[in-house]
Design a protein around this motif. Sequence first.
Motif, PDB file in Angstrom:
ATOM      1  N   MET A  30       7.252  31.057 -46.161  1.00  0.00           N
ATOM      2  CA  MET A  30       7.415  31.113 -47.522  1.00  0.00           C
ATOM      3  C   MET A  30       7.470  32.357 -48.061  1.00  0.00           C
ATOM      4  SD  MET A  30       4.344  28.278 -48.515  1.00  0.00           S
ATOM      5  CE  MET A  30       4.274  26.747 -47.806  1.00  0.00           C
ATOM      6  N   VAL A  31       6.761  33.291 -47.922  1.00  0.00           N
ATOM      7  CA  VAL A  31       6.794  34.829 -48.264  1.00  0.00           C
ATOM      8  C   VAL A  31       8.082  35.449 -47.707  1.00  0.00           C
ATOM      9  CG1 VAL A  31       5.806  37.016 -48.260  1.00  0.00           C
ATOM     10  CG2 VAL A  31       4.440  34.976 -48.302  1.00  0.00           C
ATOM     11  N   ALA A  32       8.620  35.137 -46.478  1.00  0.00           N
ATOM     12  CA  ALA A  32       9.700  35.577 -45.709  1.00  0.00           C
ATOM     13  C   ALA A  32      10.993  35.074 -46.591  1.00  0.00           C
ATOM     14  CB  ALA A  32       9.851  35.145 -44.364  1.00  0.00           C
ATOM     15  N   LEU A  33      11.089  33.937 -46.997  1.00  0.00           N
ATOM     16  CA  LEU A  33      12.111  33.327 -47.405  1.00  0.00           C
ATOM     17  C   LEU A  33      12.389  33.943 -49.026  1.00  0.00           C
ATOM     18  CD1 LEU A  33      12.201  29.477 -46.499  1.00  0.00           C
ATOM     19  CD2 LEU A  33      13.682  31.200 -45.868  1.00  0.00           C
ATOM     20  N   TYR A  34      11.178  34.037 -49.536  1.00  0.00           N
ATOM     21  CA  TYR A  34      11.308  34.829 -51.013  1.00  0.00           C
ATOM     22  C   TYR A  34      11.892  36.062 -50.890  1.00  0.00           C
ATOM     23  CZ  TYR A  34      10.222  37.522 -54.780  1.00  0.00           C
ATOM     24  OH  TYR A  34      10.118  38.307 -56.136  1.00  0.00           O
ATOM     25  N   VAL A  35      11.417  36.731 -50.050  1.00  0.00           N
ATOM     26  CA  VAL A  35      11.856  38.192 -49.608  1.00  0.00           C
ATOM     27  C   VAL A  35      13.442  38.186 -49.440  1.00  0.00           C
ATOM     28  CG1 VAL A  35      11.745  40.306 -48.454  1.00  0.00           C
ATOM     29  CG2 VAL A  35       9.463  39.214 -49.027  1.00  0.00           C
TER      30      VAL A  35
END
Length: 262
Positions: A30-35
Amino acid sequence: MPSFPQFNPLRLRSYILRLPLCTRVLLAVMVALYVATIPLAWLRDWAALEPDKVGLASLYRLNTFPLMHIGFFHMIFNVIALAPLLERFESEFGTLVTLVLFTGPFGLLPGGIYILLEKFVLRSNTAVMGASIWVFLLLSSEALKTQKSNPNFSIGPYKIPTWTTPLILIVLTSILVPDVSLIGHLCGAGIGYLWASGWIKFLVPHEKILRFIESKLNLLGRLPHYVSVDQKTYGRYGVLPTTAVPLGTMPRSPEQGQRLGP
């Protein structure tokens, strides 16, 4: 002067390091996709669940939409809300079960129901994304289990059934937070109720299959923070752990014991 609890970064770091494997992987994605959406804004449109864009070639949206978020605060609030719920679920059912359900049925079922309601009932095409659908899925599952030991809670003179707690939160969220999907949250809660009631337990592979995969691939030995089928906190279906005690040390009753349950 009242004392307020202070933020302790060491305690937060310790909590993050204790997260089981599938939980930390899903949160990290989730964090990686936002970044990734910062330089590649088109990823949001690629991953969102938009009813008119879902076809045979884009069924992946049913699995990607809970992992994608509109902005930073949307992502961080969902990560904070999901982490303890997902950790508890994985500790209870194991890493393999969590991986199978949250990369499959727990996205396909609420997403599919949402598409049917949007296209054929509401005649709309509202795109949704975000892990809040999993948050309410897990909250409704926990609420239905808590219902057995604590059927209701009191607000003034009123007694509210415990299982309705997620529904109340969904309504309040829809009123207080702009641009949230009431229908999407209700779809997630509905699947959570079905899971806790046992109606869709058949979606989980048989325990013999899970044990075969674990032993064949030596997952417990190879993967750190992996939760095995045989090492779950509560047992796969809520069976309490037992401790081997020598029979000679156990107190005996003069009367014959009676078995509880079927």
